[in-house]
Design a protein around this motif. Structure first.
Motif, mmCIF file in Angstrom:
data_model
loop_
_atom_site.group_PDB
_atom_site.id
_atom_site.type_symbol
_atom_site.label_atom_id
_atom_site.label_comp_id
_atom_site.label_asym_id
_atom_site.label_seq_id
_atom_site.Cartn_x
_atom_site.Cartn_y
_atom_site.Cartn_z
ATOM 1 N N ALA A 3 1.292 -1.089 -0.140
ATOM 2 C CA ALA A 3 -0.280 -0.359 0.106
ATOM 3 C C ALA A 3 0.657 1.084 -0.037
ATOM 4 O O ALA A 3 1.611 1.163 0.500
ATOM 5 C CB ALA A 3 -1.323 0.008 1.518
ATOM 6 N N THR A 116 -13.266 -0.807 -2.992
ATOM 7 C CA THR A 116 -11.951 -1.663 -1.422
ATOM 8 C C THR A 116 -10.741 -1.234 -2.470
ATOM 9 O O THR A 116 -9.788 -0.367 -1.317
ATOM 10 C CB THR A 116 -12.037 -2.697 -1.222
ATOM 11 O OG1 THR A 116 -11.590 -3.680 -2.143
ATOM 12 C CG2 THR A 116 -13.176 -3.464 -0.458
ATOM 13 N N SER A 120 -8.083 1.868 -0.379
ATOM 14 C CA SER A 120 -6.032 1.737 0.105
ATOM 15 C C SER A 120 -5.788 2.009 -1.470
ATOM 16 O O SER A 120 -4.389 2.212 -0.949
ATOM 17 C CB SER A 120 -6.149 0.170 -0.354
ATOM 18 O OG SER A 120 -7.529 -1.137 0.356
ATOM 19 N N VAL B 282 -15.763 -4.901 2.735
ATOM 20 C CA VAL B 282 -14.934 -3.759 2.324
ATOM 21 C C VAL B 282 -14.066 -3.808 3.373
ATOM 22 O O VAL B 282 -13.151 -3.708 3.007
ATOM 23 C CB VAL B 282 -16.217 -2.390 2.807
ATOM 24 C CG1 VAL B 282 -15.284 -1.482 2.534
ATOM 25 C CG2 VAL B 282 -17.461 -2.562 1.723
ATOM 26 N N PHE B 285 -10.924 -6.158 2.446
ATOM 27 C CA PHE B 285 -10.754 -6.746 1.168
ATOM 28 C C PHE B 285 -9.610 -5.139 1.593
ATOM 29 O O PHE B 285 -8.298 -5.328 0.923
ATOM 30 C CB PHE B 285 -11.634 -5.950 0.233
ATOM 31 C CG PHE B 285 -12.250 -7.570 -0.308
ATOM 32 C CD1 PHE B 285 -11.364 -7.886 -1.603
ATOM 33 C CD2 PHE B 285 -13.019 -8.515 -0.556
ATOM 34 C CE1 PHE B 285 -11.383 -9.054 -2.375
ATOM 35 C CE2 PHE B 285 -13.611 -9.249 -0.682
ATOM 36 C CZ PHE B 285 -12.841 -10.223 -2.470
ATOM 37 N N ASN B 286 -10.329 -4.340 2.034
ATOM 38 C CA ASN B 286 -9.348 -3.506 2.744
ATOM 39 C C ASN B 286 -8.240 -3.589 3.620
ATOM 40 O O ASN B 286 -6.990 -2.898 3.621
ATOM 41 C CB ASN B 286 -10.344 -2.024 2.926
ATOM 42 C CG ASN B 286 -10.399 -1.055 2.712
ATOM 43 O OD1 ASN B 286 -9.274 -0.561 2.613
ATOM 44 N ND2 ASN B 286 -11.490 -0.294 3.192
ATOM 45 N N ASN B 289 -5.516 -5.167 1.140
ATOM 46 C CA ASN B 289 -5.467 -4.388 0.016
ATOM 47 C C ASN B 289 -3.861 -3.839 1.077
ATOM 48 O O ASN B 289 -3.124 -3.416 0.344
ATOM 49 C CB ASN B 289 -5.944 -3.339 -0.560
ATOM 50 C CG ASN B 289 -6.939 -4.450 -1.644
ATOM 51 O OD1 ASN B 289 -6.619 -5.138 -2.313
ATOM 52 N ND2 ASN B 289 -8.559 -3.612 -1.657
ATOM 53 N N LYS B 290 -3.794 -3.346 2.476
ATOM 54 C CA LYS B 290 -2.947 -2.387 3.047
ATOM 55 C C LYS B 290 -2.776 -3.357 3.952
ATOM 56 O O LYS B 290 -2.164 -2.810 4.613
ATOM 57 C CB LYS B 290 -4.368 -1.846 4.358
ATOM 58 C CG LYS B 290 -4.967 -0.455 3.142
ATOM 59 C CD LYS B 290 -5.687 0.754 4.430
ATOM 60 C CE LYS B 290 -6.127 1.349 3.459
ATOM 61 N NZ LYS B 290 -7.466 2.352 4.466
ATOM 62 N N ARG B 291 -2.505 -4.457 3.500
ATOM 63 C CA ARG B 291 -1.836 -5.653 3.914
ATOM 64 C C ARG B 291 0.092 -5.136 4.194
ATOM 65 O O ARG B 291 0.344 -4.422 3.235
ATOM 66 C CB ARG B 291 -1.604 -6.848 3.864
ATOM 67 C CG ARG B 291 -0.806 -6.745 2.801
ATOM 68 C CD ARG B 291 -1.133 -8.741 1.863
ATOM 69 N NE ARG B 291 -0.779 -8.683 0.707
ATOM 70 C CZ ARG B 291 -1.377 -8.544 -0.294
ATOM 71 N NH1 ARG B 291 -2.335 -8.253 -0.505
ATOM 72 N NH2 ARG B 291 -0.736 -9.004 -1.770
ATOM 73 N N ARG B 292 0.494 -5.109 5.552
ATOM 74 C CA ARG B 292 2.116 -4.568 5.812
ATOM 75 C C ARG B 292 3.656 -6.293 5.318
ATOM 76 O O ARG B 292 4.128 -5.357 5.203
ATOM 77 C CB ARG B 292 2.547 -4.297 7.009
ATOM 78 C CG ARG B 292 1.244 -3.274 7.224
ATOM 79 C CD ARG B 292 2.430 -2.742 8.829
ATOM 80 N NE ARG B 292 1.377 -1.191 9.252
ATOM 81 C CZ ARG B 292 1.636 -0.539 10.530
ATOM 82 N NH1 ARG B 292 1.972 -1.424 11.125
ATOM 83 N NH2 ARG B 292 1.474 0.084 10.699
ATOM 84 N N ARG B 293 2.540 -6.636 4.788
ATOM 85 C CA ARG B 293 3.509 -8.444 5.501
ATOM 86 C C ARG B 293 2.614 -9.348 4.137
ATOM 87 O O ARG B 293 1.410 -9.220 3.400
ATOM 88 C CB ARG B 293 3.971 -9.373 6.153
ATOM 89 C CG ARG B 293 3.001 -8.974 6.995
ATOM 90 C CD ARG B 293 3.476 -10.537 7.844
ATOM 91 N NE ARG B 293 2.248 -10.779 8.402
ATOM 92 C CZ ARG B 293 2.247 -10.241 10.166
ATOM 93 N NH1 ARG B 293 2.397 -9.362 10.458
ATOM 94 N NH2 ARG B 293 1.883 -11.012 11.033
ATOM 95 N N ASN B 294 2.944 -9.902 3.252
ATOM 96 C CA ASN B 294 3.083 -10.911 2.939
ATOM 97 C C ASN B 294 2.059 -12.964 3.014
ATOM 98 O O ASN B 294 3.589 -12.789 3.058
ATOM 99 C CB ASN B 294 3.109 -11.568 1.564
ATOM 100 C CG ASN B 294 2.799 -10.320 0.078
ATOM 101 O OD1 ASN B 294 1.677 -9.950 -0.357
ATOM 102 N ND2 ASN B 294 3.296 -9.828 -0.989
#
Lengths: 133, 464
Positions: A3, A116, A120, B282, B285-286, B289-294
């Motif tokens: 992100a 979404t 983001s 929402v 998924f948000n 989408n904003k994840r800091r790691r995989n």
């Protein structure tokens, strides 16, 4: 895909456009006007992020609203909506069911994903109409 | 796995999966009976197959929720489980009671089972979903109270987080509302009125809190997004769930003899019930989408996202399809209800339990973070097979329902129920075929636990 650190410019606008698109699915027509204003003012924005969240919901909303009118037109031609007392009849109920199943459902899921992505700060291509970007 | 006592969950999850397989087998038997009326008759009559199918669903989901709580609560509370021995003891009591009840359904006529279990002392049997003998119901209460005591004491002695507290609230509600299963008035309206306090307030009330808490836990663990962000979403979601879900009970009161105002209350509030599910989608998924790691456990993330989408479609959209009183006037109790029930239960509760199993099982089996790539690949195949077949089951049942409404309740010459059942048999065949695809998916899911056991864990690079 990480992100972005900062929210992109006009992120609020992108979220609003996607939210209006989804609102138009539930309560067709009025949100479409607001979406139209956003579209005509920002359709040439240099940012792909903004364009993706302005152009696509506008096109998708036009299609879904057209289908809404078409379904109700068929219901009217089949004998529905003959008077105010007849507003809730089998014709309007079938129209509601058909609209929910055939329009809301397939149009809602891409809208949901797009919303979404907008929240983001990411661009997103809708299925099929993504090519118009 | 941070705490040794979390391992208790493994037993619960194994039992849950075993009972899930049983549930699907009985679903297939019943699906066949829709089109071949005397299939397996008199060994397994339709009413018994249906009872076993629905009761197994409830029992395995309860096992799943308990397992999830035993895994999640110690980790959130940062302390060992208060009494692991109690969790093991209750597991066996619950399993034996559950198995005995199912065997009772299958081996003796229902009326005989009622006599054998002395139902006349406190009559509670004979109602849909609450068919269990009174003695089993008492057992469920004992298990639920012991479970709540164990979980509650663990939270009390450890860290209190929003996830833990929302989960505890949901589980407490689950136990409290089950008590209405013991209230069995002779007045049929009153009976149905309070029966919904168990059924509706479970699945469209407190179970959603459990779903929200488990989903939040998985998202915190797999995305690395700040707990505060996830907790804020959780607050709003559970508030909306309760605001809409409690008065939304009214959508069951339209035609049972309850006051007419419920047609307005039920319609308005239950029309809003999709909102928390929409927010959950929402939010999920948000966060991803904003994840800091995989996270390398791709399968768990897939189940978590799948839950959010399918719960919204099944519980939200399909619920909305027939929740307004004027629509429900025609659709009440038709296959449209069955379509909604199938997708809603699968999307909201089956998938969240499988998501939790997918996240926690590798850790309980000694892995660092996830299963091997081969195992995950098979699990994801099972995800798609089960999910797509459930979508088609729902679509076929919806088609059957729409035709049923027209032929039986609306056409100029309405037909009898059984005549209409013959007319919609094609949909039932299609549903049965899709059911077999679901079973293949479930089989792959079970097999995925045994595949690639000696392979190395999947890495983030591999999982991209």
């Amino acid at each position: 895909m990480e992100a972005p650190q900062q929210a992109p410019e006009k992120q609020g606008l992108a979220i609003t456009a996607e939210a209006l698109y989804m609102l138009n699915l539930l309560f067709p027509v009025l949100p479409l006007f607001a979406l139209g204003v956003i579209y005509f003012r920002h359709r040439n924005d240099p940012s792909l992020f903004v364009r993706s969240h302005v152009i696509q919901p506008w096109i998708a909303a036009l299609i879904s609203t057209a289908l809404f009118f078409l379904i109700n037109l068929i219901a009217a031609l089949a004998g529905g909506y003959t008077s105010l007392d007849n507003l809730i009849s089998i014709h309007s109920l079938v129209a509601l069911e058909v609209y929910t199943l055939l329009v809301i459902l397939p149009f809602l899921v891409p809208g949901l994903l797009a919303l979404t992505r907008a929240m983001s700060g990411q661009a997103w291509r809708y299925p099929l109409i993504g090519r118009f970007l | 796995m941070k705490y040794e006592s979390q391992k208790v969950a493994k037993l619960y999850f194994i039992a849950a999966i075993g009972l899930f397989v049983g549930q699907i087998l009985f679903g297939l038997i019943m699906g066949a009976q829709y089109v071949i009326g005397d299939f397996l008759f008199p060994e397994i009559p339709f009413n018994v197959a249906r009872m076993v199918h629905t009761n197994l669903l409830i029992v395995w989901l309860l096992f799943g929720f308990m397992g999830a709580a035993y895994y999640l609560v110690p980790e959130e509370a940062e302390t060992e489980l208060f009494a692991p021995w109690l969790a093991y003891l209750m597991f066996w009591i619950f399993l034996v009671a559950g198995a005995a009840t199912i065997l009772g359904y299958l081996l003796v006529p229902y009326a005989t089972l009622a006599e054998l279990t002395m139902n006349d002392l406190l009559p509670t049997m004979g109602r849909e979903f609450l068919e269990q003998p009174t003695i089993t119901k008492i057992g469920i209460v004992i298990v639920a109270l012991s479970f709540l005591f164990n979980i509650g004491m663990t939270i009390l002695k450890g860290r209190k987080t929003v996830v833990n507290l929302v989960l505890l609230m949901g589980l407490t509600g689950l136990a409290v509302f089950f008590l209405f299963a013991f209230y069995n008035p002779t007045n049929l309206v009153m009976d149905k009125y309070y029966w919904w306090w168990v059924v509706h307030l479970w699945v469209e009330g407190v179970w959603e809190l459990i779903l929200g808490a488990i989903l939040a836990f998985i998202l915190i663990k797999t995305t690395g997004v700040d707990r505060e962000v996830i907790e804020k979403w959780l607050y709003i979601i559970i508030a909306m769930t309760l605001i809409t879900g409690i008065i939304g009970t009214g959508h069951h009161y339209y035609w049972i003899g309850a006051p007419e105002f419920w047609q307005w209350f039920g319609s308005i509030f239950s029309a809003m019930e999709p909102i928390p599910f929409f927010m959950m989608t929402v939010y999920a998924f948000n966060m991803v989408n904003k994840r800091r790691r995989n996270h390398p456990n791709k399968a768990a993330v897939l189940w978590a996202l799948g839950t959010a989408v399918m719960a919204f479609l099944g519980a939200g959209v399909w619920g909305f399809l027939h929740t307004l009183a004027p629509v429900n006037y025609y659709t009440h109790g038709t296959q449209i209800t069955a379509a909604h029930g199938h997708m809603a239960f699968y999307g909201a509760y089956v998938m969240i339990v499988l998501a939790m199993i997918s996240y926690s099982m590798p850790l309980m089996r000694g892995r660092e973070a996830c299963n091997s790539a081969r195992s995950q690949s098979m699990e994801m195949w099972s995800f798609w097979l089960m999910t797509i077949s459930m979508v088609f089951i729902t679509l076929f049942l919806t088609g059957a329902g729409i035709l049923q409404v027209y032929l039986q309740r609306f056409s100029d010459n309405p037909m009898d129920f059984m005549v209409v059942q013959d007319k919609i048999a094609l949909f039932y065949w299609l549903r049965e075929i899709t059911g077999f695809v679901f079973l293949i998916g479930l089989t792959l899911y079970v097999v995925s636990f045994f595949v690639g056991k000696n392979d190395p864990e999947a890495t983030v690079e591999l999982s991209k």
